[in-house]
Structures are given as C-alpha cells and as structure tokens.
Motif scaffolding. Structure first.
Motif, short mmCIF file in Angstrom:
data_model
loop_
_atom_site.label_atom_id
_atom_site.label_comp_id
_atom_site.label_asym_id
_atom_site.label_seq_id
_atom_site.Cartn_x
_atom_site.Cartn_y
_atom_site.Cartn_z
N SER A 159 49.10 87.54 36.30
CA SER A 159 50.28 86.81 35.83
C SER A 159 50.51 85.56 36.67
O SER A 159 50.45 85.61 37.90
CB SER A 159 51.51 87.72 35.93
OG SER A 159 52.71 86.97 35.79
N VAL A 160 50.75 84.44 36.00
CA VAL A 160 51.15 83.19 36.67
C VAL A 160 52.51 82.79 36.12
O VAL A 160 52.63 82.45 34.94
CB VAL A 160 50.13 82.06 36.44
CG1 VAL A 160 50.63 80.76 37.06
CG2 VAL A 160 48.77 82.44 37.03
N ARG A 161 53.54 82.84 36.95
CA ARG A 161 54.89 82.52 36.50
C ARG A 161 55.15 81.02 36.64
O ARG A 161 55.12 80.46 37.72
CB ARG A 161 55.94 83.28 37.32
CG ARG A 161 57.36 83.11 36.76
CD ARG A 161 58.40 83.64 37.73
NE ARG A 161 58.15 85.04 38.05
CZ ARG A 161 58.76 85.67 39.06
NH1 ARG A 161 59.58 85.02 39.86
NH2 ARG A 161 58.50 86.95 39.29
N VAL A 162 55.38 80.37 35.49
CA VAL A 162 55.68 78.95 35.48
C VAL A 162 57.02 78.66 34.81
O VAL A 162 57.54 77.55 34.89
CB VAL A 162 54.57 78.12 34.78
CG1 VAL A 162 53.26 78.25 35.52
CG2 VAL A 162 54.41 78.54 33.32
N LEU A 163 57.58 79.66 34.09
CA LEU A 163 58.88 79.52 33.44
C LEU A 163 59.90 80.39 34.17
O LEU A 163 59.59 81.50 34.60
CB LEU A 163 58.80 79.94 31.98
CG LEU A 163 57.87 79.13 31.07
CD1 LEU A 163 57.86 79.70 29.67
CD2 LEU A 163 58.29 77.68 31.04
#
Length: 302
Positions: free
Chosen positions: A131-135
């Motif tokens: 998972s890459v959190r950008v929001l």
C-alpha cells in the motif's frame, strides 16, 4: 525444426531484462543500439500468444509471485478480506521539506484503498500487495504526492500498480505522462480507473496504461474490450461488495472498483506467464475479453 518458447522454471533466479542496469554504450553505435556483430542479442523467454483463451491466459493461476502496489488512501492490512500486506508506506515531508516515502502502519483512514485491495484479492488471492498512501481523506491529495508515490512504486519494480484515482490539474499532465512511460518500459503495468464524471483527467487517458471503466453485471470475471477508447476495458463496477475499515463489508459503485478487477485478472495472467511485457499483457486482455470475436466468428465461451 521449430521450438516452442518456454517460461523459465525459476524466473526470479536472475533479474529480468527490464530490471537490470542499462547496457553499456557501444562506441560507434547510436544510443540505445546494440552491436550485434560483437555481442549476440540476449535470448528472451516469452509466452507464445497463439490460440489465446482464458484457460491459456490464467487457468489454474491464483496470482502467486506477482507484486501489486495499490496507490490510494492506504489499506487496512488486518481486514479478513486482505489477509496482510507485504508493506505499507505513505508520502510525508522530509527534513528538507521535500516529499519522501516512509513506512507506516497498515491502516486506511477512509476505506477507498482497502476496498480496491479487497477486489484485487478476491480475483487473485495469491498476490502480494503493498500500500502507498497518497490521499488523506479518500478524495483529496496533492498532485505532488501522487507523483512521489507513483514514482516510488515504479522504481521499486512492482509488476502491477492499481490507480483508482486521477487528477484534473493539467499542470501535472507532463510529469504523469513521463512516469507512465517509464513504467511501461520497465515492465510495470499501470491499471488506471477512468474518472466517474465526463471530465478530462489523468493518467487514465494515457495509452501506456490500461484504462478501465465500469459495467453493471455481477460476475467479477466478466469484462469487455471497449473499441472506442480512451477507456479500453469495462469491468464490474456497480454495487460491488468490498472490504471497509473495521473489518466491515459494504457495496460500492464506481470506476474505482472496476480497475482492481482488471488488476486482479492481470495478476492471474502474470502469475502464469511471468515474462509478459505490458504490450503483450494488454494484448492478452483484449484477446480474452468477453466480447472479442475470433477469426471464424465465434466468441469466447465463459
């Protein structure tokens, strides 16, 4: 005597060509060229594309060995429908004020990323998800954070990146285009959801990604090729059962949930044929779509 190319029994024993260092330049040969009079071209194991059907494409596969990155709001790794994450990172401000990626807890404050990841897992349960959190709130985020998160995923060498998001800000178009092309040539395929509104947004409109919009049928494995792009494929995206934070499950609608269906199918294909390039993989998606007609007129049988 003809031979049939075979997939190596251990494709991870040596780095595949798209993850190696750039070849040294040959004097007297233009850039990107290869002096084949002095060094033979490297043999390349491929999967033959003759007689492509769904059994050939992904029969018996569960996504094992495929690394998927979900660039979104984060993913609740403890959710029963997720079953754990390989890694969770988020975009943060570094000491110099620039954006960097840092490890974080496998949580999702809003649910959108968890929902997308659960769809991927439902189609390809054997995949490894990062998972890459950008929001930050399920809807809002900066274009710079999206660029940073996407660049990290590409450089880390993920096989597939699910992008159930887009930006309408044209100022980010050029940088996003460069990133999607970088991914394409590094054999990192981006699957991008079309915007839910009829507006211009990116990166789903770029030809180097697989762009996905919704159909309203209930079968998660039913998908269609769209002969009138920019949305290239239609997959299930209406009243989709998805995971939600807190161990819950809800039904939700949107192109955001059509894209991970295609991501899951791509994972199945790559699990069975790990040396496919993005060009070949997109071709197989086309050939195995429910509405693709074969030369003699018959359609694929589900």
């Amino acid at each position: 005597m003809s031979t049939t190319p075979t997939t190596p029994t251990s494709p991870t024993s040596t780095p595949p060509p798209w993850r190696r260092e750039v070849r040294a330049h040959f004097p007297g040969v233009p850039a990107w060229g290869l002096a084949t009079t002095r060094a033979a071209p490297e043999s390349f194991d491929i999967s033959p594309l003759a007689e492509v059907d769904r059994e050939w494409a992904w029969g018996g596969a569960d996504g094992s060995g495929v690394r998927v990155c979900v660039v979104d709001t984060g993913v609740e790794g403890s959710h029963p429908r997720i079953g754990g994450l390989k890694r969770a990172v988020e975009v943060v401000r570094g000491e110099d004020g620039g954006l960097v990626l840092a490890d974080c807890d496998p949580v999702d404050p809003t649910g959108h990323g968890t929902a997308c990841a659960s769809v991927i897992k439902s189609v390809a349960p054997g995949v490894s998800i990062t998972s890459v959190r950008v929001l930050t709130d399920g809807k809002a985020g900066t274009g710079d954070a999206l660029l940073a998160g996407l660049a990290w995923a590409i450089d880390e060498g993920y096989d597939l990146v699910n992008l159930s998001l887009s930006t309408t800000r044209s100022g980010f178009r050029e940088a996003l285009h460069e990133l999607t092309d970088r991914a394409y040539f590094r054999r990192c395929l981006l699957i991008a959801a079309a915007h839910n509104m009829p507006v211009l947004s990116f990166p789903w409109m770029f030809s180097s990604v697989v762009s996905v919009a919704s159909h309203d049928e209930a079968d998660p494995m039913t998908y269609y090729y769209n002969p009138a792009p920019p949305a290239e494929f239609h997959a299930r995206g209406v009243k989709v059962p998805v995971a939600w934070p807190g161990g819950r499950e809800i039904r939700s609608t949107g192109n955001s949930f059509a894209a991970p269906h295609i991501t899951g199918i791509c994972a199945l294909i790559l699990s069975k044929h790990p040396f496919l390039t993005p060009f070949q993989l997109k071709t197989i998606l086309y050939l195995a779509a429910d509405n693709t007609t074969r030369p003699h007129g018959e359609t694929h049988v589900r």
